[in-house]
Write a protein that holds these residues in place. Sequence first.
Motif, short mmCIF file in Angstrom:
data_model
loop_
_atom_site.label_atom_id
_atom_site.label_comp_id
_atom_site.label_asym_id
_atom_site.label_seq_id
_atom_site.Cartn_x
_atom_site.Cartn_y
_atom_site.Cartn_z
N ASP A 242 0.58 -0.03 -48.57
CA ASP A 242 -0.16 -1.14 -49.16
C ASP A 242 0.85 -2.01 -49.92
OD1 ASP A 242 -1.78 -2.91 -50.50
OD2 ASP A 242 -3.24 -1.41 -51.14
N LEU A 243 1.51 -2.90 -49.19
CA LEU A 243 2.57 -3.71 -49.79
C LEU A 243 2.04 -4.63 -50.88
CD1 LEU A 243 4.69 -4.64 -46.63
CD2 LEU A 243 5.06 -2.79 -48.27
N THR A 244 0.80 -5.10 -50.73
CA THR A 244 0.23 -5.97 -51.76
C THR A 244 0.10 -5.22 -53.08
OG1 THR A 244 -1.00 -7.22 -50.09
CG2 THR A 244 -1.77 -7.38 -52.37
N ALA A 245 -0.34 -3.98 -53.03
CA ALA A 245 -0.49 -3.18 -54.25
C ALA A 245 0.87 -2.87 -54.88
CB ALA A 245 -1.25 -1.89 -53.96
N ILE A 246 1.87 -2.58 -54.04
CA ILE A 246 3.21 -2.28 -54.57
C ILE A 246 3.80 -3.53 -55.21
CG2 ILE A 246 5.54 -1.54 -53.97
CD1 ILE A 246 4.27 0.07 -51.66
N ALA A 247 3.66 -4.68 -54.55
CA ALA A 247 4.17 -5.92 -55.13
C ALA A 247 3.49 -6.22 -56.46
CB ALA A 247 3.95 -7.08 -54.15
N LYS A 248 2.19 -5.93 -56.56
CA LYS A 248 1.48 -6.17 -57.82
C LYS A 248 2.06 -5.31 -58.94
CE LYS A 248 -3.12 -6.19 -59.91
NZ LYS A 248 -4.56 -5.87 -59.72
N GLN A 249 2.43 -4.07 -58.64
CA GLN A 249 3.05 -3.23 -59.66
C GLN A 249 4.37 -3.82 -60.15
OE1 GLN A 249 2.99 1.16 -59.07
NE2 GLN A 249 1.84 0.72 -57.21
N HIS A 250 5.18 -4.32 -59.23
CA HIS A 250 6.43 -4.99 -59.62
C HIS A 250 6.14 -6.21 -60.49
CE1 HIS A 250 9.46 -2.74 -57.43
NE2 HIS A 250 8.77 -2.82 -56.30
N GLU A 251 5.15 -7.00 -60.08
CA GLU A 251 4.84 -8.22 -60.84
C GLU A 251 4.31 -7.90 -62.23
OE1 GLU A 251 2.23 -9.84 -57.98
OE2 GLU A 251 3.84 -10.63 -56.70
N GLU A 252 3.51 -6.85 -62.35
CA GLU A 252 3.02 -6.46 -63.67
C GLU A 252 4.16 -6.01 -64.56
OE1 GLU A 252 0.11 -3.53 -62.67
OE2 GLU A 252 -1.53 -5.01 -62.46
N PHE A 253 5.11 -5.27 -63.98
CA PHE A 253 6.29 -4.87 -64.76
C PHE A 253 7.05 -6.10 -65.24
CE2 PHE A 253 10.81 -3.98 -65.11
CZ PHE A 253 10.82 -2.88 -65.97
N LEU A 254 7.24 -7.06 -64.36
CA LEU A 254 7.96 -8.27 -64.72
C LEU A 254 7.22 -9.08 -65.78
CD1 LEU A 254 9.15 -9.28 -61.15
CD2 LEU A 254 10.65 -8.73 -63.08
N ASP A 255 5.90 -9.20 -65.65
CA ASP A 255 5.12 -9.95 -66.63
C ASP A 255 5.30 -9.38 -68.04
OD1 ASP A 255 4.15 -11.63 -64.70
OD2 ASP A 255 2.21 -10.61 -64.48
N LEU A 256 5.39 -8.06 -68.12
CA LEU A 256 5.45 -7.41 -69.43
C LEU A 256 6.86 -7.29 -69.98
CD1 LEU A 256 2.79 -4.74 -68.56
CD2 LEU A 256 2.59 -6.33 -70.47
N HIS A 257 7.84 -7.04 -69.12
CA HIS A 257 9.15 -6.65 -69.62
C HIS A 257 10.25 -7.70 -69.40
CE1 HIS A 257 7.58 -2.78 -70.74
NE2 HIS A 257 7.01 -2.70 -69.56
N GLU A 258 10.03 -8.66 -68.51
CA GLU A 258 11.02 -9.74 -68.39
C GLU A 258 11.09 -10.58 -69.65
OE1 GLU A 258 12.66 -12.29 -64.65
OE2 GLU A 258 10.49 -12.43 -65.05
#
Length: 268
Positions: free
Chosen positions: A179-195
């Motif tokens: 489920d590439l969409t779900a995996i990408a969402k996890q990366h994006e959530e990490f970036l939203d919080l920690h970038e």
Amino acid sequence: MAEQHTPRSLIVTLYGAYGRPEQGPVPVASLIRLLGAVGVDAPSVRSSVSRLKRRGFLVPERTPEGAAAYGLSDEARELLADGDRRIYGPPPAGGEPGWVLAVFSVPEQERNKRHLLRSRLARLGFGTAAPGVWIAPARLYDEARHTLERLQLRPYVELFRGEHLGFAATAEAVSRWWDLTAIAKQHEEFLDLHEPVLRGWQSGREPEPEQAYHDYLLALDSWRRLPYADPGLPAALLPSDWPGDRSAAVFAELHARLHAVGGGYVRG
């Protein structure tokens, strides 16, 4: 966006970052102080430590001064050592071509082993090619074999290496296996919080140990699941806007800037 960090997860993360055997067992009073710095109260620390002890992750010990403390069990040490390669290693670049297949069959009377197999293969980053057939990039073969042997699951599994020869294009098949969409969402959530946290440290302010520890522990607690959820597929098989490399770069810089400084607060 709010982020959930459970006390038990944060304790595991703390031991992974700063509680290895060479550093000695962590006193209970220190666990309460260190988890308090990231918003966990003392009763939650104590109850989570008790659960981790029952699960065999932590073992009670004493400091040289005789204070109550907890160290890592042998199994926990092995789990953390296995995790280091994924969590702190660079993103896979090319690597071994082809795929590793895990084909398993579990008798109905042992269906608990079937659940364990599925959950462990998923946590290793395997995708589902068909019922009972799981697939991952070939470079994950050694880790998968080691993990299945450690969990005494090898009687139920056969491992194969091979190529994808059709009939769908491999990029199309990959989008079914994971489920590439779900995996990408996890990366994006990490970036939203920690970038944004990283940008704050990039602004030139002097690292202060307690704040460095706070920001690093929360980032690590978020990040450490991602290298398992994301199998590290070749770029040619991923969407062009894939956020995985960016999130890996953010974590790597946070680690480089904050881990050692945060260690000063832990030792204090």
